[in-house]
Design an enzyme around this catalytic site. Structure first.
Site: not given
Length: 213
Positions: A100-102
């Protein structure tokens, strides 16, 4: 379902908590929170997550490998050879490799996104091709066994959608209701294409300041 979840200092807690909360309702769910060594790991909001296992004793063949992201602490780990080796090793044997995300950048640095479509936080999307990945602006991106999500709150959508992908849509629907997941964004500016230019500019400045801190 054996889940190996990477935790590390400065990570964004919600990136991980969102999907893990959804998956915790699935039958047979079991999880190891993993960092170099066991112990408390402080996230970027001050909430600590306890690493239950170290790199050396984490499951070698998990069903799921998942990592969240964050700001500068995440970027600082991109050159960490020990971490990259751990992710590459577990990712090579996991049935599903998730972020998830970076967190997608950490998977990319470990060579786990070469030839795959992947999503990440909008501010980091342009970095994905540098790891051999095809950048996606989807909130949830599924490419074979690589499952990646957009930034921070996307982790909740991601967790429910992936549970439905694994267990069937009916399970996903039940989870969505159990979690009372019916978001109503108060401002409606949660993506660059939805925000006015001034809000986008201020958000970009805030992210740049976070990275420099």
């Amino acid at each position: 379902m054996k889940v190996v979840a990477l935790v590390y200092p400065g990570m964004t807690a919600l990136d991980l908590v969102g999907p893990v909360q959804a998956w915790s309702f699935l039958p047979g769910f079991d999880i190891q929170y993993v960092w170099r060594t066991p112990g408390a790991v402080r996230s970027d909001c001050g909430l600590s997550v306890v690493a239950t296992h170290g790199f050396a004793d984490a499951w070698s063949d998990p069903d799921v490998l998942v990592t969240g992201g964050g700001g500068k602490p995440t970027l600082d780990l991109l050159g960490d050879a020990e971490l990259a080796a751990f992710l590459a090793d577990r990712g090579a044997r996991a049935r599903w490799v998730c972020s998830v995300c970076t967190g997608a950048l950490l998977l990319g640095a470990a060579g786990l996104l070469k030839g795959y479509r992947a999503a990440t936080h909008w501010s980091a999307r342009d970095a994905l091709p540098g790891f051999g990945a095809e950048a996606s602006d989807d909130r949830i991106c599924i490419d074979r066994n690589r499952l990646t999500g957009g930034g921070i709150t996307a982790g909740v959508d991601f967790g429910i959608a992936v549970a439905g992908h694994w267990m069937g849509a009916e399970t996903g629907k039940v989870l969505e209701l159990v979690m009372e997941y019916a978001p109503q964004p108060p401002y409606g500016t949660g993506r660059p294409d939805l925000a006015d230019p001034q809000t986008l500019e201020r958000a970009q400045a805030a992210l740049a300041a976070m990275m420099a801190a």
